[in-house]
Scaffold this motif. Structure first.
Motif: not given
Length: 295
Positions: A156-162
Motif C-alpha cells: 500500500l504505502m510504496f505504491q501510493a507514494i510511487d
C-alpha cells in the motif's frame, strides 16, 4: 419544460457529487490509509485469538488472517484505487515465495556466520523436547509479521507514494517509516532504527522493485524473521525461544546487542550487496519495458 431542466440540473449535481466522492477515494493517501486500517484491524483481532491457543490451531488462525489481509488489500485496490493487483497474483506465487525464502535464509544465515567467525556469537543446541512447538510458534510469528508488514509497507504505502512522487521517493519514505516503526522495540536505539532503515527497508523495497511481486518480499521477510528466531537471536528486540541458545560477545556494533542481529553492522553491509544488484536489475527492466513501448 422548466421541470425537465431542473431535473437535468439535479442529475448533473448528483453526478458531480459522485465524481468528487470517487476522486476522494481514489487519492493514493486515502486508499493507503483505508487499506492499512483494515489490515491492522484484522491483524489485531487474530493476534488476540492466536494468543489464546497453541500449536497447529495458532498456525491455522495465522493462515486465515493472512488470507483475509490479502483479501482486504485486493478489495482496497480494486474498488478504491481502481487498479489491478498483479503483484499479489496467484500466478507464480509459490515460485516467487520460495525464491524469497531462499534469499532471506542466505542473507540471515550468512550474516550470523560472519558474526560468529568474528567472535560475536556462539551457538549451542537448546536440546528442547518441544521442538515442534518451537517451530510452529516461530513460523506463526514470522509469517504474520511478513504478510501484514509487506502488504502495508511494500503493497500500500510504496505504491501510493510511487503514484504521487515516483519510485525513489517511495523507497526512501517506506524505508524511513519502516525504521521508525521499530524504535519502540526492546533494545532499540537511533542506530538500530537506521540499521533497519537500510538493511530491511531498502532491501525489502529493492526486492519488491526487482520482482514487482509481494510474494517474493513476503518470503524474504518471513525467512529473515524465522531464521533469527530459530537461531535463538532476538528478532528486532523480541526474545526468541529458538532451537539454539546464542551467547553474545563483543561490541553491540558487531552483535546488535539486545536488539538482535538487525542492530549489527554486518547485515547492514550485507544488505547493500543484495540491494544494489536488485535496484540495478529493476532499473534495467524498467528501461527495457519503456523501450519496448510503441513511440
Amino acid at each position: 419544460m422548466k421541470k425537465k431542466v431542473s431535473g437535468n440540473q439535479e442529475l448533473r449535481q448528483r453526478g458531480r457529487k459522485l465524481s468528487a466522492w470517487s476522486s476522494f477515494w481514489r487519492f493514493p493517501v486515502v486508499w493507503m490509509i483505508a487499506g492499512a486500517g483494515g489490515i491492522i484491524l484484522i491483524d489485531t483481532l487474530f493476534r488476540q485469538l492466536t494468543a489464546q491457543v497453541e500449536g497447529t490451531v495458532s498456525l491455522i488462525l495465522t493462515l486465515v488472517m493472512g488470507f483475509l489481509a490479502i483479501l482486504v488489500y485486493k478489495l482496497t485496490l480494486a474498488f478504491l484505487a481502481r487498479r489491478s493487483t498483479p503483484e499479489i497474483s496467484g500466478q507464480r506465487a509459490g515460485m516467487e515465495a520460495i525464491l524469497g525464502v531462499l534469499t532471506g535464509t542466505i542473507f540471515i544465515t550468512g550474516s550470523a556466520l560472519i558474526i560468529m567467525a568474528l567472535g560475536g556469537y556462539s551457538f549451542q543446541w537448546a536440546g528442547s523436547g518441544n521442538m515442534i512447538s518451537v517451530l510452529i510458534s516461530t513460523i506463526v510469528a514470522a509469517l504474520g509479521a511478513a504478510i501484514v508488514e509487506e502488504l502495508i509497507f511494500r503493497g500500500l504505502m510504496f505504491q501510493a507514494i510511487d503514484q504521487l512522487g515516483g519510485r525513489p521517493l517511495a523507497l526512501a519514505v517506506t524505508s524511513l517509516f519502516f525504521g521508525v516503526a521499530h524504535l519502540g522495540n526492546t533494545g532499540a536505539t537511533v542506530w538500530s532504527a537506521f540499521a533497519i532503515f537500510l538493511e530491511a527497508g531498502v532491501l525489502l523495497g529493492a526486492a519488491f522493485l526487482w520482482r514487482r511481486n509481494l510474494w517474493f518480499s513476503m518470503g524474504l521477510h518471513f525467512a529473515w524473521n524465522a531464521m533469527e528466531g530459530l537461531l535463538g537471536i532476538p528478532v528486532s528486540g523480541h526474545a526468541a525461544a529458538g532451537l539454539f541458545t546464542v551467547k553474545v560477545n563483543g561490541a553491540a556494533l558487531l552483535t546488535g546487542g539486545d536488539f538482535g542481529l538487525e542492530g549489527s553492522i554486518v547485515p547492514v553491509a550485507g544488505s547493500l550487496l543484495f540491494s544494489i544488484p536488485m535496484l540495478i536489475a529493476s532499473a534495467r527492466k524498467r528501461r527495457g519495458d519503456a523501450a519496448s513501448l510503441p513511440h
